[in-house]
Design a protein around this motif. Structure first.
Motif, PDB file in Angstrom:
ATOM      1  N   VAL A 347      -4.565  -7.572 -11.251  1.00  0.00           N
ATOM      2  CA  VAL A 347      -4.892  -6.261 -10.688  1.00  0.00           C
ATOM      3  C   VAL A 347      -6.408  -6.037 -10.774  1.00  0.00           C
ATOM      4  N   THR A 348      -6.981  -6.352 -11.943  1.00  0.00           N
ATOM      5  CA  THR A 348      -8.429  -6.180 -12.143  1.00  0.00           C
ATOM      6  C   THR A 348      -9.227  -6.970 -11.114  1.00  0.00           C
ATOM      7  N   ARG A 349      -8.727  -8.149 -10.777  1.00  0.00           N
ATOM      8  CA  ARG A 349      -9.455  -9.006  -9.837  1.00  0.00           C
ATOM      9  C   ARG A 349      -9.109  -8.705  -8.377  1.00  0.00           C
ATOM     10  N   GLY A 350      -8.244  -7.718  -8.174  1.00  0.00           N
ATOM     11  CA  GLY A 350      -7.895  -7.319  -6.811  1.00  0.00           C
ATOM     12  C   GLY A 350      -7.033  -8.338  -6.085  1.00  0.00           C
ATOM     13  N   CYS A 351      -6.238  -9.094  -6.818  1.00  0.00           N
ATOM     14  CA  CYS A 351      -5.390 -10.120  -6.185  1.00  0.00           C
ATOM     15  C   CYS A 351      -4.117  -9.512  -5.611  1.00  0.00           C
ATOM     16  N   ASP A 352      -3.526 -10.252  -4.690  1.00  0.00           N
ATOM     17  CA  ASP A 352      -2.250  -9.836  -4.110  1.00  0.00           C
ATOM     18  C   ASP A 352      -1.146 -10.245  -5.092  1.00  0.00           C
ATOM     19  N   VAL A 353      -0.859  -9.355  -6.027  1.00  0.00           N
ATOM     20  CA  VAL A 353      -0.010  -9.687  -7.174  1.00  0.00           C
ATOM     21  C   VAL A 353       1.363 -10.240  -6.776  1.00  0.00           C
ATOM     22  N   ASP A 354       2.026  -9.559  -5.855  1.00  0.00           N
ATOM     23  CA  ASP A 354       3.404  -9.967  -5.544  1.00  0.00           C
ATOM     24  C   ASP A 354       3.491 -11.190  -4.645  1.00  0.00           C
ATOM     25  N   LYS A 355       2.409 -11.428  -3.891  1.00  0.00           N
ATOM     26  CA  LYS A 355       2.425 -12.571  -2.966  1.00  0.00           C
ATOM     27  C   LYS A 355       1.170 -13.403  -3.143  1.00  0.00           C
ATOM     28  N   PRO A 356       1.067 -14.129  -4.254  1.00  0.00           N
ATOM     29  CA  PRO A 356      -0.137 -14.913  -4.495  1.00  0.00           C
ATOM     30  C   PRO A 356      -0.349 -15.971  -3.404  1.00  0.00           C
ATOM     31  N   ARG A 357      -1.619 -16.316  -3.198  1.00  0.00           N
ATOM     32  CA  ARG A 357      -1.939 -17.245  -2.107  1.00  0.00           C
ATOM     33  C   ARG A 357      -1.216 -18.589  -2.272  1.00  0.00           C
ATOM     34  N   ASN A 358      -0.840 -19.138  -1.180  1.00  0.00           N
ATOM     35  CA  ASN A 358      -0.232 -20.480  -1.084  1.00  0.00           C
ATOM     36  C   ASN A 358       1.161 -20.618  -1.703  1.00  0.00           C
ATOM     37  N   LEU A 359       1.703 -19.573  -2.284  1.00  0.00           N
ATOM     38  CA  LEU A 359       2.998 -19.721  -2.975  1.00  0.00           C
ATOM     39  C   LEU A 359       4.125 -18.994  -2.249  1.00  0.00           C
ATOM     40  N   ALA A 360       5.347 -19.506  -2.449  1.00  0.00           N
ATOM     41  CA  ALA A 360       6.525 -18.868  -1.858  1.00  0.00           C
ATOM     42  C   ALA A 360       7.512 -18.557  -2.969  1.00  0.00           C
ATOM     43  N   LYS A 361       8.352 -17.573  -2.736  1.00  0.00           N
ATOM     44  CA  LYS A 361       9.330 -17.204  -3.776  1.00  0.00           C
ATOM     45  C   LYS A 361      10.334 -18.312  -4.005  1.00  0.00           C
ATOM     46  N   SER A 362      10.862 -18.853  -2.901  1.00  0.00           N
ATOM     47  CA  SER A 362      11.733 -19.991  -3.200  1.00  0.00           C
ATOM     48  C   SER A 362      11.231 -21.197  -2.413  1.00  0.00           C
ATOM     49  N   VAL A 363      11.124 -22.295  -3.149  1.00  0.00           N
ATOM     50  CA  VAL A 363      10.454 -23.473  -2.593  1.00  0.00           C
ATOM     51  C   VAL A 363      11.508 -24.421  -2.041  1.00  0.00           C
ATOM     52  N   THR A 364      11.728 -24.308  -0.723  1.00  0.00           N
ATOM     53  CA  THR A 364      12.810 -25.086  -0.117  1.00  0.00           C
ATOM     54  C   THR A 364      12.284 -26.317   0.635  1.00  0.00           C
ATOM     55  N   VAL A 365      11.049 -26.694   0.281  1.00  0.00           N
ATOM     56  CA  VAL A 365      10.511 -27.960   0.808  1.00  0.00           C
ATOM     57  C   VAL A 365      10.134 -28.831  -0.392  1.00  0.00           C
ATOM     58  N   GLU A 366       9.992 -30.128  -0.153  1.00  0.00           N
ATOM     59  CA  GLU A 366       9.631 -31.033  -1.258  1.00  0.00           C
ATOM     60  C   GLU A 366       8.149 -30.977  -1.555  1.00  0.00           C
TER      61      GLU A 366
END
Ligand code: M6R
Length: 366
Positions: A347-366
């Motif tokens: 939060v302090t760094r102003g990041c998108d807390v719930d949707k961090p860059r490059n990541l997905a909630k469920s990783v359905t690829v290898e």
């Protein structure tokens, strides 16, 4: 939908007392005499037939697996191996029909974990899935399923799924330990009583977040943070570091504190923040020496200690106290300040807390 919270992650952090309580409901016997899993209904022979357990998972669920290994080996005396799913699949694991494979996955859809499950089945192993999503692919493919009852987890960073996975690991260790006759009834009762207290303890930790918020604001702009711990504290350090990296993009490393002098100590210089976990009595003195080692290099140390420990604050810059509980259950409490630290740093760094860059909630690829 966020129920008045700014982000899903903080909402889910605050849902942990409830999630943990629900995951125990109907499983920890009302009179604390033991643990029952309606979905397993194992008898003694089901457990004595297990010669080895292979735990397979990814990310945070893998960290829950590391705690699971400690608990099952200590309380049920069955050897346990833990692998990240993407490694397990390709290392031609030595498992067979005498192995129980436990796959842990919040979403139940992680492709690597699903593929590892299939590989384990192919090798003749019985597979038990621990998942949060009813009817998920992993739940459908496994021989047996234990659900965590955490409720939907929306934030990419896993919090309540992790603590409920730890609850399952603890209950499973007690369940297997008692069925095998490795745990005296008095010890089972003690563990069940402590399990029941956990939601209140978590609630207590969530009531006083101001100091953590302040540390996060103070150290949120550092480039590197180190997390140190021994035994179960090391497992929690791994999770704390992942959480911080994932949402605040601060480089974080978790180290088994005894490994420091084998390389990492070179990176500890003046002002580097170190989060030092010291909740495990049997390695407490060793951990204090490690704290002194990093203090001697002028690191800024935040100690995580047990309430009632009147030594630790002499050696660290700030202390966060967690309620005292059974040593096998402390990870469920000590991770809470680390989740909060990651959250407030992001939060302090102003990041998108719930949707961090490059990541997905469920990783359905290898
Ligand atoms: O749904 P799963 O539990 O199988 O997910 C595994 C990992 O992708 C997951 O835990 C990931 O590490 C989290 N984003 C960590 O917060």
């Amino acid at each position: 939908e966020k129920g008045g919270y700014e982000h899903f992650m903080i909402k889910e952090i605050y849902e942990q007392p409830k999630a943990v309580r629900e995951t125990m409901t109907g499983r920890v016997e009302k009179d604390n005499s033991g643990v029952e899993f309606e979905e397993l209904k194992w008898i003694k022979e089901d457990v004595t037939a297990i010669k080895k357990i292979a735990i397979v998972a990814c990310g945070t669920a893998y960290h829950a697996g590391i705690v699971g290994k400690y608990l099952i080996e200590n309380l049920a005396r069955i050897p346990v191996e833990v692998d990240v799913a993407s490694e397990f699949r390709y290392r031609s694991p030595l498992i067979d029909d005498q192995t129980l494979t436990i796959v842990i996955s919040q979403s139940g859809e992680t492709l690597d974990t699903l593929a590892a499950l299939k590989e384990a089945k192919k090798l003749g192993s019985r597979v038990l899935a621990v998942t949060n999503v009813v009817g998920s692919s992993i739940a459908r493919e496994a021989d047996q399923v234990i659900y965590t009852w955490a409720g939907p987890e929306i934030a990419v960073a896993s919090t309540k799924a992790y603590t409920t996975q730890l609850i399952i690991m603890a209950m499973l260790a007690i369940y297997m330990g008692s069925l095998k006759g490795k745990l005296p009834p008095a010890r089972v009762r003690e563990l069940c009583q402590e399990l029941r207290e956990l939601p209140n303890h978590i609630y207590e930790l969530l009531e006083d977040v101001e100091p953590i918020k302040t540390f996060a604001q103070q150290y949120g702009f550092n480039e590197d943070v180190f997390f140190l711990g021994r035994s179960l504290d090391y497992a929690v350090a791994l999770e704390g570091a992942l959480k911080l990296k994932e949402i605040s993009y601060i480089h974080a490393e978790a180290y088994a504190a005894g490994e420091l002098k084998h390389g990492t100590l070179a990176l500890i210089i003046e002002g580097v923040p170190v989060i030092a976990l010291a909740t495990q009595k049997d390695v407490y003195e060793k951990m204090l020496s490690n704290i002194k080692e990093v203090k001697a290099r002028d690191a800024v140390v935040i100690g995580i200690g047990l309430k009632g420990d009147n030594q630790i604050e002499k050696y660290v810059d700030h202390t966060i106290y967690i309620p005292a509980t059974d040593k096998f259950l402390t990870p469920i409490l000590s991770v809470i300040p680390l989740q909060l630290l990651a959250y407030y740093a992001a939060v302090t760094r102003g990041c998108d807390v719930d949707k961090p860059r490059n990541l997905a909630k469920s990783v359905t690829v290898e």
